[in-house]
Design a protein around this motif. Structure first.
Motif, PDB file in Angstrom:
ATOM      1  N   VAL A  53      -1.257  -3.886 -12.674  1.00 34.96           N
ATOM      2  CA  VAL A  53      -0.374  -3.589 -11.547  1.00 34.96           C
ATOM      3  C   VAL A  53       0.891  -2.920 -12.083  1.00 34.96           C
ATOM      4  O   VAL A  53       1.604  -3.500 -12.910  1.00 34.96           O
ATOM      5  CB  VAL A  53       0.013  -4.861 -10.768  1.00 34.96           C
ATOM      6  CG1 VAL A  53       0.890  -4.498  -9.569  1.00 34.96           C
ATOM      7  CG2 VAL A  53      -1.232  -5.614 -10.320  1.00 34.96           C
ATOM      8  N   VAL A  86       4.695  -1.639 -11.782  1.00 33.46           N
ATOM      9  CA  VAL A  86       5.896  -2.033 -11.037  1.00 33.46           C
ATOM     10  C   VAL A  86       7.020  -1.052 -11.352  1.00 33.46           C
ATOM     11  O   VAL A  86       7.788  -1.241 -12.290  1.00 33.46           O
ATOM     12  CB  VAL A  86       6.321  -3.472 -11.391  1.00 33.46           C
ATOM     13  CG1 VAL A  86       7.581  -3.868 -10.623  1.00 33.46           C
ATOM     14  CG2 VAL A  86       5.194  -4.453 -11.088  1.00 33.46           C
ATOM     15  N   ILE A  92       3.911 -11.238  -8.750  1.00 31.16           N
ATOM     16  CA  ILE A  92       2.553 -10.722  -8.913  1.00 31.16           C
ATOM     17  C   ILE A  92       1.790 -11.479  -9.998  1.00 31.16           C
ATOM     18  O   ILE A  92       0.656 -11.920  -9.784  1.00 31.16           O
ATOM     19  CB  ILE A  92       2.597  -9.225  -9.276  1.00 31.16           C
ATOM     20  CG1 ILE A  92       3.238  -8.417  -8.140  1.00 31.16           C
ATOM     21  CG2 ILE A  92       1.187  -8.699  -9.585  1.00 31.16           C
ATOM     22  CD1 ILE A  92       3.648  -7.013  -8.555  1.00 31.16           C
ATOM     23  N   CYS A 141       2.912  -1.359  -7.093  1.00 31.37           N
ATOM     24  CA  CYS A 141       3.846  -2.087  -6.232  1.00 31.37           C
ATOM     25  C   CYS A 141       5.157  -1.321  -6.220  1.00 31.37           C
ATOM     26  O   CYS A 141       5.924  -1.388  -7.174  1.00 31.37           O
ATOM     27  CB  CYS A 141       4.039  -3.504  -6.779  1.00 31.37           C
ATOM     28  SG  CYS A 141       5.237  -4.488  -5.857  1.00 31.37           S
ATOM     29  N   SER A 158       8.769  -0.764  -4.883  1.00 32.43           N
ATOM     30  CA  SER A 158       9.824  -1.531  -4.220  1.00 32.43           C
ATOM     31  C   SER A 158      10.890  -0.627  -3.613  1.00 32.43           C
ATOM     32  O   SER A 158      12.076  -0.794  -3.874  1.00 32.43           O
ATOM     33  CB  SER A 158      10.466  -2.494  -5.222  1.00 32.43           C
ATOM     34  OG  SER A 158       9.530  -3.406  -5.718  1.00 32.43           O
ATOM     35  N   THR A 185       6.044  -7.730  -0.289  1.00 34.46           N
ATOM     36  CA  THR A 185       5.256  -6.635  -0.834  1.00 34.46           C
ATOM     37  C   THR A 185       4.652  -7.006  -2.176  1.00 34.46           C
ATOM     38  O   THR A 185       3.476  -6.730  -2.448  1.00 34.46           O
ATOM     39  CB  THR A 185       6.128  -5.378  -0.965  1.00 34.46           C
ATOM     40  OG1 THR A 185       6.594  -5.014   0.332  1.00 34.46           O
ATOM     41  CG2 THR A 185       5.360  -4.231  -1.564  1.00 34.46           C
ATOM     42  N   ALA A 186       5.453  -7.623  -3.038  1.00 30.75           N
ATOM     43  CA  ALA A 186       4.922  -8.045  -4.341  1.00 30.75           C
ATOM     44  C   ALA A 186       3.800  -9.072  -4.170  1.00 30.75           C
ATOM     45  O   ALA A 186       2.808  -9.056  -4.909  1.00 30.75           O
ATOM     46  CB  ALA A 186       6.045  -8.614  -5.191  1.00 30.75           C
ATOM     47  N   ALA A 241       0.772  -7.192  -3.242  1.00 32.16           N
ATOM     48  CA  ALA A 241       0.261  -6.504  -4.434  1.00 32.16           C
ATOM     49  C   ALA A 241      -0.570  -7.462  -5.275  1.00 32.16           C
ATOM     50  O   ALA A 241      -1.621  -7.102  -5.810  1.00 32.16           O
ATOM     51  CB  ALA A 241       1.415  -5.933  -5.243  1.00 32.16           C
ATOM     52  N   GLY A 272      10.427  -3.333  -2.329  1.00 34.05           N
ATOM     53  CA  GLY A 272       9.170  -3.905  -2.796  1.00 34.05           C
ATOM     54  C   GLY A 272       8.016  -3.294  -2.071  1.00 34.05           C
ATOM     55  O   GLY A 272       7.675  -3.717  -0.997  1.00 34.05           O
ATOM     56  N   ILE A 329       3.968  -1.649  -2.080  1.00 35.74           N
ATOM     57  CA  ILE A 329       2.690  -1.558  -2.742  1.00 35.74           C
ATOM     58  C   ILE A 329       1.851  -0.586  -1.958  1.00 35.74           C
ATOM     59  O   ILE A 329       1.791  -0.687  -0.775  1.00 35.74           O
ATOM     60  CB  ILE A 329       1.971  -2.894  -2.766  1.00 35.74           C
ATOM     61  CG1 ILE A 329       2.921  -3.944  -3.243  1.00 35.74           C
ATOM     62  CG2 ILE A 329       0.754  -2.823  -3.622  1.00 35.74           C
ATOM     63  CD1 ILE A 329       2.369  -5.324  -3.049  1.00 35.74           C
TER      64      ILE A 329
END
Length: 378
Positions: A58, A60, A104, A157, A159, A254-255, A258, A350, A352
């Motif tokens: 993932v 970030v 996450i 993800c 943000s 959002t995290a 994700a 945040g 994704i």
């Protein structure tokens, strides 16, 4: 002209965040786990008996991700898109990026100690594209997405939310073509009165927020682009200097989504990105008026159902979903055309994004019996 990006949460500790010192209180790391109410609410323990994110990366793109005792085992070497770091993406003077990464993929420090992420066996690719003060640029986010795609990210993800420059729109399109799952925050109110970019893009999972009571969080922006919601109030996670943070905002939601996407990609490694998104929307727990609505989208994510339900593939609602690890449907719908987007400030919240080649989000956002959402002019 450059497009600005600014953090929704931007001090140390930022507004809405409490920094918790580990060490001075022997029970502090255990208290953090107990305070992660979203883990119980989402039945994370049961979901993690099915999948834990193994084999999934993932990305970030944020303020950087500082190594933390609860997270460092899952932290890859990344990149600094902006100046001021050591080039690895692991410098974070704000705490926002470290907090998103922890939600996450934090693995904690044993049984009930420390922060736990949704997908604790996934890997985090840290990309520092937003400076300490929280004011970044859309072109830097575009470069971050391009880097994530080139380096094998399965989920991104993001943000941030707001408007979009040409480079950012192209980066989103490239991620879609690469079958990357992108998830984006819808924004916080105030200052956001409408869902911004990239959450408003057809190929992005747009995430809103709920409170401890499971109801719409007042901080969460509303709109017809919202796909799903997740906890967004009093969310505990990792912070800088080995501390912990408590945040409120759609960044946190959002995290969490994700992380949910990472679980699905881990259990179903051959499932295309659009089908990952479809599992999230099709199994969401409906809230508000029946069907999709502008506060909850299709509802609150249901991790266990997303991992286990018999979800008909897109375009084949009467056909069972493919077996675990199997190929999904080959039916293709034509994507809609996007008009030009207005360039404006991006607020880091945040995000994704989930995307799939040759698929229109209008299909992904349908449940059986629902009418597709109206097209949004931009």
């Amino acid at each position: 002209m450059a497009t600005a990006l600014s953090l929704a949460i931007s001090a140390i500790p930022p507004p809405g965040i409490d920094a918790l010192e580990p060490g001075s209180d022997p029970g502090s790391t255990k208290r953090v786990r107990a305070d992660q109410w979203h883990l119980t609410y989402l039945n994370v323990a049961e979901a993690q008996r099915i999948a834990r994110g193994a084999g999934v990366t993932v990305a970030v793109p944020d303020t950087g991700v500082q190594p933390h005792p609860d997270l460092r085992d899952n932290l890859l070497d990344g990149i600094d898109v902006i100046s001021g770091g050591d080039g690895s993406g692991k410098n974070d003077s704000n705490s926002h990026g470290t907090g998103m990464a922890g939600l996450i993929a934090a693995h904690g420090q044993g049984a009930d100690l420390g922060a736990l992420g949704i997908a604790p066996e996934s890997k985090i690719l840290p990309i520092r594209d937003t400076p300490e003060g929280g004011q970044g640029e859309a072109d830097d986010l575009a470069a971050s997405i391009d880097y994530a795609v080139r380096h094998g990210a399965d989920v991104i993800c993001i943000s941030s939310t707001g408007g979009a420059g040409i480079a950012l729109q192209r980066a989103i399109e490239a991620a879609v073509a690469a079958d990357v799952v992108l998830v984006a925050s819808v924004g916080n109110t105030p200052p956001d009165g409408a869902v911004g970019y990239p959450a408003s893009a057809d190929a992005v999972i747009a995430v809103g927020g709920i409170g401890r009571d499971g109801m719409h969080a007042s901080i969460s922006t509303t709109g017809p682009e919202i796909d799903v919601v997740a906890p967004a109030v009093d969310i505990y996670s990792t912070s800088i200097n080995g501390k912990y943070r408590k945040g409120t905002g759609t960044s946190d939601a959002t995290a969490i989504v994700a992380g949910a996407a990472a679980l699905i990609r881990s259990k179903y490694p051959h499932l295309p990105a659009q089908e990952v998104a479809h599992r999230l929307t099709a199994t969401a727990i409906d809230k508000g008026p029946p069907g999709r609505d502008d506060e909850y989208g299709y509802g609150v994510i249901d991790l266990v159902a997303a991992l286990t339900a018999d979800v008909p593939p897109l375009g084949f609602e009467s056909v069972s979903a493919p077996a675990e690890g199997g190929a999904s449907t080959t039916a293709v719908a034509q994507p809609g055309d996007d008009g030009p987007a207005t360039v404006r400030g991006l607020v880091t919240l945040g995000v994704i994004v989930a995307a799939g080649v040759g698929w229109a989000l209008v299909l992904r956002r349908r449940r059986r019996g629902d009418d597709p959402p109206p097209r949004i002019s931009r």
